[in-house]
Write an enzyme that holds these catalytic residues in place. Sequence first.
Site, PDB file in Angstrom:
ATOM      1  N   LYS A 144       0.775  -1.306   0.068  1.00 60.12           N
ATOM      2  CA  LYS A 144       0.130   0.168   0.012  1.00 60.12           C
ATOM      3  C   LYS A 144       0.999   1.187  -0.030  1.00 60.12           C
ATOM      4  O   LYS A 144       2.098   1.262   0.286  1.00 60.12           O
ATOM      5  CB  LYS A 144      -0.913  -0.078   1.280  1.00 60.12           C
ATOM      6  CG  LYS A 144      -0.115  -0.061   2.332  1.00 60.12           C
ATOM      7  CD  LYS A 144      -1.084  -0.542   3.851  1.00 60.12           C
ATOM      8  CE  LYS A 144      -0.342  -0.290   5.116  1.00 60.12           C
ATOM      9  NZ  LYS A 144      -0.887  -1.022   6.149  1.00 60.12           N
ATOM     10  N   TYR A 187      15.862  29.039   9.928  1.00 64.26           N
ATOM     11  CA  TYR A 187      14.465  29.675  10.390  1.00 64.26           C
ATOM     12  C   TYR A 187      14.526  29.779  11.782  1.00 64.26           C
ATOM     13  O   TYR A 187      14.932  28.684  12.416  1.00 64.26           O
ATOM     14  CB  TYR A 187      13.589  29.082   9.732  1.00 64.26           C
ATOM     15  CG  TYR A 187      13.433  29.232   8.278  1.00 64.26           C
ATOM     16  CD1 TYR A 187      12.876  30.684   7.765  1.00 64.26           C
ATOM     17  CD2 TYR A 187      13.316  28.437   7.485  1.00 64.26           C
ATOM     18  CE1 TYR A 187      12.675  30.862   6.399  1.00 64.26           C
ATOM     19  CE2 TYR A 187      13.134  28.495   5.931  1.00 64.26           C
ATOM     20  CZ  TYR A 187      12.841  29.889   5.556  1.00 64.26           C
ATOM     21  OH  TYR A 187      12.486  30.275   4.348  1.00 64.26           O
TER      22      TYR A 187
END
Length: 360
Positions: free
Chosen positions: A34, A254
Amino acid sequence: MSRPIQATINFSSLRKNLQLVRELTGKKVIGVIKADAYGHGAIPVARVLEEQKVDCLAVACIEEAINLREGGIQSPILLLEGFFSEEELPQIEQYQLSTVIRQTEQIDILSRWKGKPFDVWLKIDTGMHRIGFLPHEFSEAYRRLKECPSVRNVVLMTHFSSADEPEKPKTLQQINLFNSLTEGYAEETCMCNSAGIMQWPAAHGDWVRPGVMLYGSSPFIEPHPLDNRLEPVMELTSQIFSIHNLPAGAPIGYGETFITDRPMRIGVVATGYADGYPRHAPSGTPVLVNGQRTRLVGRISMDMLSIDLSHLPNAGIGDTVTLWGKGLPATEVAHHAGTISYELLCNLKRARIKYIDTAE
Ligand SMILES: *Cc1c(COP(=O)(O)O)cnc(C)c1O
């Protein structure tokens, strides 16, 4: 040379991990592919598993199954989440799929359907409390399923909530409950995901459903005796493309979450959260530069991350950085980022994918 991030997928390792499943269990194997085979590419992975004669493949939903059939995959395919609506039944027939049956509404739909017979997997909820019939609902669900005109074989299955935490009594309770409910039924059984296969041999049943271990990643947070038998199938690499010598007191990235406490040599790597690298990986998360360990510094950006090269004076622009793979399990990186290797693998995007086969 374009942006250098690359996921290298090694089919030889995939075959070895499948071999380990067979060695541990000796049972029929459902290769769980999956979510695009946990980021490894559903069709290429399915081709290898099919050539290795796995007994079945499993996906989450019908779209994933149709994609495999259109890619030429002929093995039996199981829909792990089952069908969501009546409209899927003609497709289940056309593409010759099997489906999990998890609730009464699905049996109501099936009882009206007169297509060609197919196999169903009856899911019993033994304590995961996600999907499946509760213990007291099981025998009635089974009886009704057997009366459906299009139901061929029924396999009895359940799913463990805590098989990756061996010290908990929960898995043994689930095994015992499953065994007592299914005792006296001639049907085949299926309980184990990867953690069950590696830790709970008494639960191997007739079928096993390995996912993450096929990709060479351990489902356990703690070290496991079988760790060194698993070979990571995916290696995620990139390159250093910029280097700076910074003085003490320089904030990086950041939010200025990391500040140099001495002069440091910092490399910038072409990998960010838009490639699927976890943004929550903090300063200190390991990476390999030319095979040697170092660490992230500062926040992960969308396209870039920074690493400490202070103790690696020979590292230069263009050198290879391994984000996970051989020598640095995805499980370890995931642990730093507060998640699991499954999420890292299936979040992979934008990276170039290269398929190799070291056995050839
Ligand atoms: C995804 C899934 C698996 C495979 O789990 P792993 O932990 O990756 O081995 C097995 N069974 C079901 C029902 C699943 O949804």
